[in-house]
Write a protein that holds these residues in place. Sequence first.
Motif, PDB file in Angstrom:
ATOM      1  N   VAL A   5       0.842  -1.205   0.000  1.00 31.93           N
ATOM      2  CA  VAL A   5       0.000   0.000   0.000  1.00 31.93           C
ATOM      3  C   VAL A   5       0.874   1.251   0.000  1.00 31.93           C
ATOM      4  CG1 VAL A   5      -1.701   1.305   1.321  1.00 31.93           C
ATOM      5  CG2 VAL A   5      -1.907  -1.165   1.139  1.00 31.93           C
ATOM      6  N   LEU A   6       1.948   1.216   0.801  1.00 31.53           N
ATOM      7  CA  LEU A   6       2.833   2.387   0.870  1.00 31.53           C
ATOM      8  C   LEU A   6       3.470   2.665  -0.486  1.00 31.53           C
ATOM      9  CD1 LEU A   6       4.327   4.576   2.436  1.00 31.53           C
ATOM     10  CD2 LEU A   6       6.083   2.904   2.978  1.00 31.53           C
ATOM     11  N   LEU A   7       3.960   1.603  -1.119  1.00 32.25           N
ATOM     12  CA  LEU A   7       4.605   1.766  -2.418  1.00 32.25           C
ATOM     13  C   LEU A   7       3.630   2.360  -3.430  1.00 32.25           C
ATOM     14  CD1 LEU A   7       7.295   1.181  -3.837  1.00 32.25           C
ATOM     15  CD2 LEU A   7       6.267  -0.932  -4.699  1.00 32.25           C
ATOM     16  N   ALA A   8       2.400   1.804  -3.446  1.00 29.79           N
ATOM     17  CA  ALA A   8       1.385   2.315  -4.363  1.00 29.79           C
ATOM     18  C   ALA A   8       1.117   3.796  -4.085  1.00 29.79           C
ATOM     19  CB  ALA A   8       0.104   1.497  -4.224  1.00 29.79           C
ATOM     20  N   SER A   9       1.038   4.161  -2.795  1.00 26.45           N
ATOM     21  CA  SER A   9       0.767   5.561  -2.437  1.00 26.45           C
ATOM     22  C   SER A   9       1.917   6.471  -2.852  1.00 26.45           C
ATOM     23  CB  SER A   9       0.555   5.697  -0.930  1.00 26.45           C
ATOM     24  OG  SER A   9      -0.432   4.816  -0.489  1.00 26.45           O
ATOM     25  N   LEU A  10       3.131   5.997  -2.594  1.00 26.70           N
ATOM     26  CA  LEU A  10       4.310   6.805  -2.939  1.00 26.70           C
ATOM     27  C   LEU A  10       4.329   7.104  -4.434  1.00 26.70           C
ATOM     28  CD1 LEU A  10       7.069   5.057  -0.825  1.00 26.70           C
ATOM     29  CD2 LEU A  10       6.299   7.416  -0.565  1.00 26.70           C
ATOM     30  N   LEU A  11       3.944   6.111  -5.234  1.00 22.54           N
ATOM     31  CA  LEU A  11       4.000   6.291  -6.681  1.00 22.54           C
ATOM     32  C   LEU A  11       2.792   7.052  -7.213  1.00 22.54           C
ATOM     33  CD1 LEU A  11       5.364   2.813  -7.813  1.00 22.54           C
ATOM     34  CD2 LEU A  11       6.571   4.992  -7.737  1.00 22.54           C
ATOM     35  N   CYS A  12       1.602   6.683  -6.733  1.00 21.58           N
ATOM     36  CA  CYS A  12       0.382   7.106  -7.433  1.00 21.58           C
ATOM     37  C   CYS A  12      -0.382   8.255  -6.787  1.00 21.58           C
ATOM     38  CB  CYS A  12      -0.584   5.938  -7.562  1.00 21.58           C
ATOM     39  SG  CYS A  12       0.187   4.465  -8.165  1.00 21.58           S
ATOM     40  N   SER A  13      -0.019   8.699  -5.600  1.00 22.89           N
ATOM     41  CA  SER A  13      -0.801   9.758  -4.978  1.00 22.89           C
ATOM     42  C   SER A  13      -0.897  10.950  -5.931  1.00 22.89           C
ATOM     43  CB  SER A  13      -0.143  10.195  -3.667  1.00 22.89           C
ATOM     44  OG  SER A  13      -0.593  11.482  -3.327  1.00 22.89           O
ATOM     45  N   PRO A  14      -2.116  11.409  -6.218  1.00 20.43           N
ATOM     46  CA  PRO A  14      -2.286  12.411  -7.292  1.00 20.43           C
ATOM     47  C   PRO A  14      -1.584  13.738  -6.992  1.00 20.43           C
ATOM     48  CG  PRO A  14      -4.312  12.082  -6.043  1.00 20.43           C
ATOM     49  CD  PRO A  14      -3.370  11.025  -5.601  1.00 20.43           C
ATOM     50  N   ARG A  15      -1.404  14.077  -5.745  1.00 26.86           N
ATOM     51  CA  ARG A  15      -0.823  15.383  -5.455  1.00 26.86           C
ATOM     52  C   ARG A  15       0.606  15.296  -4.913  1.00 26.86           C
ATOM     53  NH1 ARG A  15      -4.807  18.928  -2.259  1.00 26.86           N
ATOM     54  NH2 ARG A  15      -5.981  19.183  -4.164  1.00 26.86           N
ATOM     55  N   GLY A  46       2.535  12.262  -4.737  1.00 27.22           N
ATOM     56  CA  GLY A  46       3.278  11.082  -5.137  1.00 27.22           C
ATOM     57  C   GLY A  46       4.412  11.400  -6.098  1.00 27.22           C
ATOM     58  N   ALA A  47       5.271  10.398  -6.305  1.00 24.39           N
ATOM     59  CA  ALA A  47       6.438  10.584  -7.162  1.00 24.39           C
ATOM     60  C   ALA A  47       6.022  10.799  -8.614  1.00 24.39           C
ATOM     61  CB  ALA A  47       7.352   9.380  -7.035  1.00 24.39           C
ATOM     62  N   ALA A  48       5.052  10.002  -9.088  1.00 22.17           N
ATOM     63  CA  ALA A  48       4.635  10.120 -10.488  1.00 22.17           C
ATOM     64  C   ALA A  48       4.116  11.527 -10.779  1.00 22.17           C
ATOM     65  CB  ALA A  48       3.560   9.077 -10.790  1.00 22.17           C
TER      66      ALA A  48
END
Lengths: 295, 259
Positions: free
Chosen positions: A264-274, A276-278
């Motif tokens: 869940v953390l990895l997904a959040s780190l990458l995908c958080s819309p505001r 996140g890394a992406a």
Amino acid sequence: MSPHDFLLAPFAYGFMQRALGSAALLGLSGGLLGCVLMLRRLALMGDALSHSLLPGIAIAYLFFGPSTSALFLGALLAGLLTALGSALISRLTRVKEDAAFGSLFIVFFGAGVAILSRLPTRLNLEHFLFGNILGVSAADLRLAGVTSGATVLVFVLFYRGILLETFDPIFHRATGGRSGLAHFGVLALTVLNLVAALQTMGVVLALGLFLLPAVSAYLWCDRFGWLLASSVAIALACSAAGILVSYYASIASGAAVVLCLGVVLLASLLCSPRYGAAARILEYIRERRGIRHSP
Amino acid sequence: MSAHHILSFRDVTVTYGRARRGQPALENLSVDIACGSLTAILGPNGAGKSTLLRAILGWVPLARGEIRIGDQHPEHALPRLAYLPQRHLIDWDFPITVRSVVEQGRYPSLRPWQRLRPDDHQRVERALAELDLGAVADRQIRQLSGGQQQRVFLARALAQGADIFLLDEPFAGLDLFAVEELTHILRSWEAQGRTVLAAVHGLDLARRVFSHGLLLATQLIAAGPLETVLTEHNVDLAFRRAQCVHDPAAPIPPAGHSP
């Protein structure tokens, strides 16, 4: 096997019910406490604190066997000793508090491992470090219920005080808030919950159930109330998922829960819309495109 | 100017722990602050500006003397203090909205488990409106300009219903536009009779914004209207004495003798 059976069949066993109950209760309080620890930048201190509980547990085990109350008291004493000891060192010597805490917890942890390695079987050491799902007794479950209930009650009653102490302790003190009490209260609740999480998660992994949901939720939420709620939701979902994974893949329960939280953390780190890394990288690329260099 | 003194210092002395050889941070300070004045606390680093604010809030014990807050005027019998933290002490990434921060001003008057009353909500809305934050009230605090961020904390102090505003370096880290904005707000507060006491680093800035001053160098150098406080003689005295206080024994080594 139908999905229904897949999810529910394991919980026909009493030990699985107790494991799920204990993980869910601790996820509830851990999700709340983790938010405060993270925002006050006490994450690493919580980690140190959890390691330092080991000698207390080891000594209690040596003298009283696997009695929940003895282990609980031993761990509590060890935790308090570390906190007080590092406060004393930082006041009486040149050493700063973080270094004092860091040194003390390593010594405590070493002492704990030393004592446990003298025991006839190696199983105990692993059990205390990483948790043992089979070991959750009815007494452990009761302890988890009491600590979780107490934590939730404190958060409900003193929500505003906790928010203020976390956000702006200076203002809290200036307006007559009991700043020291609030700080000590959070640490005391943390130790209580770490001890209660011992059977399922072990001393090393217990803090994961506190911190990982909070950090994940932090990447999605812009309000304190939402942060607490999402953190608890993530903790509950991942403890249930982790227990199931641990049952089917036959891996240690604490590790399984932490790994689920890790996903869940990895997904959040990458995908958080505001936050996140992406999102950051896309924004950067868009800015780069926006700049036109004149020849 | 009103005859009321909302703050009175008598012989105030503050000494920090033995580690600093009992060197007082503030010494024999006696001064009155008029109700409704806009006062800058000035002086070099270590002159006791922050210590004075902390002493008013009761965070540091007085070694000697007393601070009287309030006066005979019935409305000022128990004035409330509002304190503005320095900007860099705030975690701007904290998951909180502008409105929630301003609502914190109402917390002290509520029991821990009590919900905000309609009257509290009204005060919050009024504070947001007065500082022109209505449009950004539901934003997270990082998403504001520097001036807006400073105004959030002024609004919280307003919502508190404070009578005395203590600001610690309110201009530090603000851009030019935000400085203008804050100047305008403080001036209008002065016109409305609110008492403001601010620790300020720059003397030029103080001259442009404040009407009254309090020049410190551990001891009081001068107090009163700013033009009488910031004379060349006083400033010289304050900044030179501070150096002496810091390092009384060290002589300046003669030049050209380094190996």
